[in-house]
Design an enzyme around this catalytic site. Structure first.
Site, mmCIF file in Angstrom:
data_model
loop_
_atom_site.group_PDB
_atom_site.id
_atom_site.type_symbol
_atom_site.label_atom_id
_atom_site.label_comp_id
_atom_site.label_asym_id
_atom_site.label_seq_id
_atom_site.Cartn_x
_atom_site.Cartn_y
_atom_site.Cartn_z
ATOM 1 N N GLY A 85 64.116 5.122 79.960
ATOM 2 C CA GLY A 85 63.481 6.187 79.775
ATOM 3 C C GLY A 85 62.016 6.339 80.368
ATOM 4 O O GLY A 85 61.801 5.200 80.600
ATOM 5 N N ARG A 149 69.946 4.199 83.150
ATOM 6 C CA ARG A 149 70.125 3.313 81.831
ATOM 7 C C ARG A 149 71.337 2.291 81.836
ATOM 8 O O ARG A 149 71.702 1.656 81.198
ATOM 9 C CB ARG A 149 70.361 4.141 80.749
ATOM 10 N N ASP A 180 65.311 -3.646 76.339
ATOM 11 C CA ASP A 180 66.894 -3.933 76.853
ATOM 12 C C ASP A 180 66.636 -4.394 78.444
ATOM 13 O O ASP A 180 67.313 -5.085 78.758
ATOM 14 C CB ASP A 180 67.734 -2.830 76.391
ATOM 15 N N LYS A 206 57.522 -1.415 79.408
ATOM 16 C CA LYS A 206 57.494 -0.143 79.269
ATOM 17 C C LYS A 206 58.103 0.522 78.275
ATOM 18 O O LYS A 206 59.277 0.130 78.029
ATOM 19 C CB LYS A 206 58.092 0.615 80.913
ATOM 20 N N THR A 207 57.442 1.382 77.709
ATOM 21 C CA THR A 207 57.968 2.341 76.648
ATOM 22 C C THR A 207 56.933 3.030 75.692
ATOM 23 O O THR A 207 56.101 2.461 75.385
ATOM 24 C CB THR A 207 58.990 1.648 75.599
ATOM 25 N N ASP A 209 57.371 4.304 73.016
ATOM 26 C CA ASP A 209 57.537 3.973 71.660
ATOM 27 C C ASP A 209 56.658 3.092 71.054
ATOM 28 O O ASP A 209 56.372 2.817 69.782
ATOM 29 C CB ASP A 209 59.237 3.765 71.202
#
Length: 545
Positions: A85, A149, A180, A206-207, A209
């Site tokens: 994402g 993805r 992941d 990266k994220t 969240d």
């Protein structure tokens, strides 16, 4: 061939950000070398990780240090891929890689793989030029080369990746992604080393969240920007709640596996209620417990004349409630083998606790649980609109209390989901500089011959000039999970620590926030002025600043 952005239609702000000067850590501005640190282990099950990564396991971390005579390996060819994402700042990682190669390794080439890992497997790429890259400097999004993805995990897929890096004669590959994706980066590094290919692999964290971090990697990029975007919208909703005096705004926020975004937004805006999934799981709370807690606060506020408020809910709340997970598992089994009859006879196959819970849920959620299944026959938990479910459940409970004479207020719920709005915003000054340093460091690691590391920039509470730069062994972040009878490597997600400084500060203040209106409206992200380089509360508290 990618066509790129048309800067002639940029807003004045976008245009001004194109030429915004990015500071670099001092160690990267002067001549430097990459030196090894101590050997590494694994986050868990080191013996199993060693078996899965015989060529990568145990390798040392790396650090950039000043040097009087740095090595220059000459021109190199580097590939870069965006995986998973979107997160604000991804373009600046690529700009950092590009600038390092053209400033330190003159004559180098950088290729962007299009559409994520599938671009590697299908050998779809574009050569990144100075003119092409310039249009994306300090801009949001992943559209420079787009993301995907896909995973590279089967022998056939690894073979395709090998063919691509061989065809392009790549010296290195940078994988920009989450847990992941960085696990996949390490698998690629292991595979290339095993096949004696010269291509080295480096990851970047990266994220939005915020669940990819450790001591050496203090934060994943994009978290700072996304939280500030959400905090602005929450602040606007708070002002709206105060203005009408009659709505409870239930705001669901991104973060399926961890509640970092909800916690950070709470620290920035001071809502009346914030549900932290990790606390719910730790205390083994039921859905009724969560509903009663929200209802209790609403009743207490009504007694002081407040019939409005703001409530934050993490996207993954359902996944933190044990009884709901049990119900879903039982429903999956029933749905796989039985037809749901209108008479409800199928309910007899639920255990008593699950049956009570199912009947407790609003009808719309019951129907969602029964009818919406993925291709594997499982309930699509992510599509459950938790905020709407809670509004309905709280409404029902308040009606009961009104009949019992213990609640005399007025309740109107408004639902919101702040999700994709935060993923592609123009990066904050912090994320813009952090990403640029991560990319610059990733290129430096590759040019020094490193592989199987994740680019790491630390000392982030200090001015950018004092940030430290290096690389951390990806295997040191890993544990294993047993799936389908085999051990599978995973980078463990970093959850909200209930004994950590961010949650402790929140817990010390939430009772006051619940009953009193301590709302803060941060406003839009600032790019100039005294607050423009302020970083998020979570990172500051975790660093002890």
């Amino acid at each position: 061939m990618a066509t790129g952005r048309n800067v002639s239609v940029y807003s004045p702000l976008q245009t001004s950000r194109l030429d915004h000067d990015l500071p670099l850590p001092s160690v990267l501005k002067a001549p430097f070398d990459i030196v090894d640190g101590p050997p590494s282990s694994a986050a868990g099950n080191p013996d199993e990780i060693a078996k899965l990564f015989p060529n990568m396991f145990g390798q040392p971390s790396a650090k950039a240090v000043p040097s009087a005579s740095p090595k220059n390996t000459g021109p190199v060819k580097i590939g870069v891929v965006l995986s998973g994402g979107q997160a604000p700042g991804g373009h600046n990682v690529i700009c950092g890689i590009f600038d390092h190669l053209h400033q330190k390794q003159d004559g180098s080439k950088i290729y962007g793989f299009m559409g994520g890992p599938a671009g590697i497997m299908n050998c779809k790429y574009t050569e990144l030029t100075s003119e092409f890259v310039h249009a994306y400097r300090n801009q949001g999004g992943f559209d420079m080369i787009r993301s995907g993805r896909d995973k590279i995990e089967t022998p056939e897929q690894f073979k395709k990746a090998e063919e691509t890096v061989t065809k392009l004669d790549l010296d290195g590959l940078v994988v920009i992604g989450g847990d992941d994706s960085n696990t996949n980066a390490c698998l690629l590094a292991e595979n290339f080393r095993q096949k004696n290919l010269k291509t080295k692999v480096i990851g970047c964290p990266k994220t939005i969240d915020g669940d990819l971090k450790c001591k050496e990697v203090p934060v994943s990029f994009g978290f700072d920007t996304a939280c500030k975007i959400y905090a602005e919208m929450i602040g606007n909703v708070m002002t709206d709640a105060r203005s009408t005096g009659k709505y409870y705004h239930f705001v669901r926020l991104m973060g399926r596996a961890a509640s970092h975004i909800t916690l950070e937004c709470a620290l920035q805006t001071h809502p009346n209620i914030s549900i932290i999934g990790e606390e719910v799981a730790s205390q083994k709370q039921t859905l009724r417990n969560v509903t009663d807690y929200i209802t209790d606060v609403i009743c207490k506020r009504a007694k002081t004349g407040y019939n409005y408020g703001v409530i934050l809910i993490p996207e993954g709340l359902i996944d933190f409630i044990p009884e709901v997970q049990k119900l879903i598992a039982e429903l999956n089994e029933i749905l796989a083998h039985d037809v749901i009859d209108e008479a409800g006879l199928w309910k007899s196959k639920l255990n008593e606790q699950s049956k009570i819970l199912f009947d407790f849920l609003p009808q719309a959620i019951q129907e969602q649980l029964l009818l919406e299944r993925d291709p594997h026959g499982n309930v699509q938990v992510a599509k459950i609109e938790t905020e709407k479910m809670l509004i309905s459940m709280v409404e029902t409970e308040l009606e009961k209390r009104k009949l019992a004479g213990v609640y005399e207020g007025h309740f109107k719920g408004q639902s919101h989901f702040f999700g994709y709005e935060g993923r592609c915003g123009m990066p904050t000054n912090f994320d813009a500089s952090y990403c640029y340093a991560l990319g610059y460091a990733a290129a430096a690691l590759l040019c020094s011959g490193k592989t199987g590391l994740i680019s790491s920039v630390a000392n982030l509470a200090a001015p950018v000039e004092d940030w430290t730069v290096g690389g951390t062994a990806l295997t040191s972040l890993m544990d294993v999970e047993r799936r389908h009878g085999k051990f599978k490597p995973v980078i463990k997600k970093a959850m909200v620590e209930l004994d950590g400084a961010p949650f402790s500060k929140f817990a010390s203040l939430r009772e006051d926030w619940a009953l009193n209106n301590r709302y803060i409206s941060p406003g839009p992200i600032q790019f100039v002025g005294p607050e423009s380089y302020a970083i998020n509360h979570t990172l500051l508290l975790e660093l002890g600043a």
